[in-house]
Design an enzyme around this catalytic site. Structure first.
Site, PDB file in Angstrom:
ATOM      1  CB  SER A 159      -0.951   0.027   1.199  1.00  0.00           C
ATOM      2  OG  SER A 159      -0.262   0.329   2.389  1.00  0.00           O
ATOM      3  CE  LYS A 197      -2.023   2.180   4.852  1.00  0.00           C
ATOM      4  NZ  LYS A 197      -1.162   1.063   5.251  1.00  0.00           N
TER       5      LYS A 197
END
Length: 238
Positions: A159, A197
């Site tokens: 991701s 993230k």
């Protein structure tokens, strides 16, 4: 190879497009890169166009299209500059030592290392628990770390690939409980899930953004997310 300013501008444009759906203005780009005039932005955009990273739609206002992002360790400069955008310092870890990411002289200066804990795998896709086990450790050049306490986590998933963070990379984390918007962090969600993230604050909410268009941004009330550290470098083994 992109210059640092070219790379910084490309990441800024890409981030702005993701957040707003349209390109930043020349004034916004000038301010973001702390340039004195817009002519410098014109030169950077032209260079990015020539290298196939960016496309301008000349008959539309604020219409830049990011065609591709650089592969870290080949296109991107080493991370020693300022600003919140993360530009990984990727160290190729071979059996004979650390190679490829620095010049011969700087590698020689980095022979002095410090051992930091390696805490298992952190998700760069869906969050997973991090294993808090001090039995595994990794040696890291002292000059790479700077001040503060550090630890390492192994990245799992894809991701964050558009930020140059690949499955199997070892993420070097500076332990801290605060971070700025746009920085890549280790986030602890609901005291049980850990993920890597990009941080975005939206009022009383926190958005955890992936760097892969196939993944959705996850948004939580601020009290559910605790910052466990900030990404400062990567190790990659070939």
């Amino acid at each position: 190879m992109l210059t640092r300013k070219q790379h910084q501008l490309l990441l800024y444009i890409d981030d702005h497009l993701r957040r707003t759906g349209y390109s930043p203005s020349f004034d916004e780009m000038k301010d973001a890169l702390e340039l004195r005039s817009k002519s410098g932005i014109h030169r950077l955009i032209s260079a990015l166009e020539e290298r196939g990273f960016l496309r301008r739609h000349h008959h539309r206002a604020r219409a830049l299209e990011v065609l591709r992002l650089p592969h870290m360790g080949t296109e991107a400069p080493a991370a020693t500059g300022t600003g919140t955008a993360f530009v990984p310092a990727v160290l190729n870890q071979g059996q004979t030592g650390l190679e490829g990411a620095f010049s011969e002289a700087s590698v020689a200066n980095d022979r002095q290392t410090v051992s930091i804990p390696l805490y298992g795998r952190i998700a760069a896709g869906l969050p997973i628990e991090a294993m808090q086990d001090d039995s595994d450790r990794i040696d890291v050049p002292v000059s790479l770390l700077g001040t503060g306490e550090h630890y390492a986590l192994t990245v799992a998933g894809d991701s964050m690939i558009e930020a140059g963070i690949l499955d199997g990379d070892i993420a070097i984390i500076r332990r801290r409980e605060t971070a700025e918007n746009g920085q890549i962090i280790v986030a602890l969600i609901d005291e049980q899930e850990v993920t890597l993230k990009k941080l975005r604050r939206r009022g009383s909410m926190i958005a955890l953004e992936a760097a892969n268009r196939d993944y959705e941004t996850r948004i939580f009330p601020a009290e559910r997310v605790h910052i466990q550290g900030r990404l400062v470098a990567l190790f990659r083994q070939y």
